[in-house]
Design a protein around this motif. Structure first.
Motif, PDB file in Angstrom:
ATOM      1  N   VAL A  28       0.705  -1.208   0.195  1.00 55.85           N
ATOM      2  CA  VAL A  28      -0.074  -0.061  -0.111  1.00 55.85           C
ATOM      3  C   VAL A  28       0.820   1.161   0.000  1.00 55.85           C
ATOM      4  N   LEU A  29       0.741   2.175  -0.779  1.00 56.82           N
ATOM      5  CA  LEU A  29       1.659   3.223  -1.137  1.00 56.82           C
ATOM      6  C   LEU A  29       0.865   4.356  -0.445  1.00 56.82           C
ATOM      7  N   THR A  30      -0.613   4.535  -0.457  1.00 58.17           N
ATOM      8  CA  THR A  30      -1.202   5.708   0.129  1.00 58.17           C
ATOM      9  C   THR A  30      -2.683   4.917   0.350  1.00 58.17           C
ATOM     10  N   ALA A  31      -3.072   5.720   1.606  1.00 51.88           N
ATOM     11  CA  ALA A  31      -4.530   5.304   2.005  1.00 51.88           C
ATOM     12  C   ALA A  31      -5.272   6.606   2.566  1.00 51.88           C
ATOM     13  N   GLU A  32      -6.141   7.214   1.984  1.00 55.66           N
ATOM     14  CA  GLU A  32      -6.564   8.685   2.398  1.00 55.66           C
ATOM     15  C   GLU A  32      -8.235   8.390   2.319  1.00 55.66           C
ATOM     16  N   TYR A  38     -17.351   6.811  -1.974  1.00 54.76           N
ATOM     17  CA  TYR A  38     -16.255   6.221  -1.240  1.00 54.76           C
ATOM     18  C   TYR A  38     -15.962   6.839  -0.067  1.00 54.76           C
ATOM     19  N   ASP A  39     -15.198   5.975   0.968  1.00 57.95           N
ATOM     20  CA  ASP A  39     -14.694   6.774   1.955  1.00 57.95           C
ATOM     21  C   ASP A  39     -13.292   6.816   2.214  1.00 57.95           C
ATOM     22  N   VAL A  40     -12.794   5.703   1.495  1.00 57.96           N
ATOM     23  CA  VAL A  40     -11.302   5.614   1.675  1.00 57.96           C
ATOM     24  C   VAL A  40     -10.553   5.322   0.207  1.00 57.96           C
ATOM     25  N   ILE A  41      -9.760   5.833  -0.356  1.00 58.37           N
ATOM     26  CA  ILE A  41      -8.976   5.688  -1.587  1.00 58.37           C
ATOM     27  C   ILE A  41      -7.439   5.147  -1.342  1.00 58.37           C
ATOM     28  N   VAL A  42      -7.406   4.073  -1.772  1.00 58.63           N
ATOM     29  CA  VAL A  42      -5.947   3.488  -1.688  1.00 58.63           C
ATOM     30  C   VAL A  42      -5.199   3.371  -2.946  1.00 58.63           C
TER      31      VAL A  42
END
Length: 77
Positions: A28-32, A38-42
């Motif tokens: 996982v490079l980023t999780a925001e 959607y609530d989180v984009i990874v």
């Protein structure tokens, strides 16, 4: 190397906790946290599409509070 965006829907109030937990998963490079449907984009990476699928099913989807995921592999046309 395969890159993908993983769009995640969570239970109400769980987005921040889900993003923090997912951030620690290898690949996982980023999780925001985000707003919208959607609530989180990874952003994630793996050696192969199969490895990416295994990461999503075996690790990401096991995180408490996730209700749905949508994996979008990046393509170069």
């Amino acid at each position: 190397m395969v890159h993908a965006y993983i769009l995640i829907q969570t239970e109400v109030g769980k987005a921040t906790a889900v993003a923090e937990i997912i951030s620690s998963i290898p690949g996982v490079l980023t999780a925001e946290d985000v707003t919208g449907p959607y609530d989180v984009i990874v952003r994630a990476e793996a050696d192969t599409v199969d490895d990416l699928g295994r990461m999503v099913v075996a690790q990401v989807q096991k995180v408490d509070g996730i209700t749905r995921t949508l994996t979008c592999p990046v393509v170069h046309l």
